[in-house]
Design a protein around this motif. Structure first.
Motif, mmCIF file in Angstrom:
data_model
loop_
_atom_site.group_PDB
_atom_site.id
_atom_site.type_symbol
_atom_site.label_atom_id
_atom_site.label_comp_id
_atom_site.label_asym_id
_atom_site.label_seq_id
_atom_site.Cartn_x
_atom_site.Cartn_y
_atom_site.Cartn_z
ATOM 1 N N SER A 82 -11.026 42.290 25.636
ATOM 2 C CA SER A 82 -9.572 42.169 25.980
ATOM 3 C C SER A 82 -9.518 40.926 26.992
ATOM 4 O O SER A 82 -10.342 40.939 28.031
ATOM 5 N N LEU A 117 -1.393 44.692 30.320
ATOM 6 C CA LEU A 117 -1.410 46.153 30.279
ATOM 7 C C LEU A 117 -0.296 46.600 31.154
ATOM 8 O O LEU A 117 -0.060 46.456 32.190
ATOM 9 N N ALA A 128 -9.337 47.526 32.926
ATOM 10 C CA ALA A 128 -9.371 46.324 32.287
ATOM 11 C C ALA A 128 -10.581 45.663 32.694
ATOM 12 O O ALA A 128 -11.120 44.943 32.024
ATOM 13 N N LEU A 181 -12.026 47.973 28.896
ATOM 14 C CA LEU A 181 -11.578 46.709 27.753
ATOM 15 C C LEU A 181 -12.255 45.490 27.767
ATOM 16 O O LEU A 181 -11.778 44.438 27.919
#
Length: 244
Positions: A229, A234, A222, A226
């Motif tokens: 995002s 998740l 994360a 990502l």
């Protein structure tokens, strides 16, 4: 410049794994603990790299969170990652409405919902300076409404909703995501009834439980992988909502 991460509840099972993953990846780790300083000190001493530190924090006290943010600012002018991992619950059967007191209900929401918000609020300027990331540790219970008690499930659902609200409010400077584990095979879970644990495994499509390193990997992803995002969750649950 070395990146800095703040992990609440960093001396717990999941928190420890997250701290190790971040330290191994080059982060300076600041972790908090509620009461067990010895355990926190052991975690800090075992982390790779240098500059790691632990602070005592009761996340239910917003003033204490404000003071912690000042301590973090003295260590680093920016905060690249905030991981809200501290949480609490107590086993109360969902059918036992009288067993879930107002006091316990409020305490769960203080720790699991209000505290993560207060952490973000007090660390906002540090996070903006770094164009950083917030990761809230939630739970599969937010989706399934099955967990240790009704208030816990509701609190994790609220935390995921709050994740989306914060992602919108703090964009584009700060990304906010949630990581939602299923049942994690911690030492505590390994000590529970074997038949119940086996039932949970067989109800999961991947036929096993998560391990804490897999949750830590999701936090790292994360924060570092990502990068387009935000406002999403998740799942680290082996597809458990697809099971029986």
């Amino acid at each position: 410049m070395q990146k800095t991460a703040l992990v609440t509840g960093g001396s717990g099972g999941l928190g420890t794994a997250i701290c190790h993953k971040l330290a191994d990846s080059g982060y300076q780790v600041i972790l908090t603990y509620n009461s067990n300083q010895s355990s926190a000190d052991q975690v800090v001493s075992a982390l790779s790299g240098e500059g790691h530190v632990a602070f005592q924090l009761n996340v239910a006290h917003s003033q204490a969170i404000e003071e912690l943010a000042k301590q973090v600012a003295e260590i680093s002018p920016q905060l690249d990652l905030l991981v809200n991992c501290a949480g609490m619950t107590k086993f109360v059967a969902h059918s036992d409405l009288q067993g879930l007191s107002d006091e316990l209900f409020d305490q769960i929401f203080q720790v699991n919902v209000r505290a993560p918000f207060a952490m973000v609020r007090e660390c906002e300027s540090l996070l903006r300076e770094a164009k950083g990331c917030v990761v809230n540790i939630t739970s599969i219970a937010a989706q399934t409404a099955m967990g240790s008690n009704i208030a816990y499930c509701a609190s994790k659902s609220a935390a995921e909703n709050m994740t989306r609200s914060l992602a919108r409010a703090l964009s584009p400077d700060i990304r906010v995501l949630a990581v939602a584990p299923g049942l994690v095979d911690t030492e505590f879970v390994k000590g529970l009834d074997d038949s119940w644990r086996n039932q949970q495994e067989q109800s999961t499509p991947l036929k096993r439980l998560a391990n804490d390193d897999e949750v830590a990997n999701a936090v790292f992803a994360a924060a570092e992988l990502l990068t387009f995002s935000t406002g999403t969750t998740l799942a680290v649950d082996g597809g458990r909502p697809l099971g029986n």
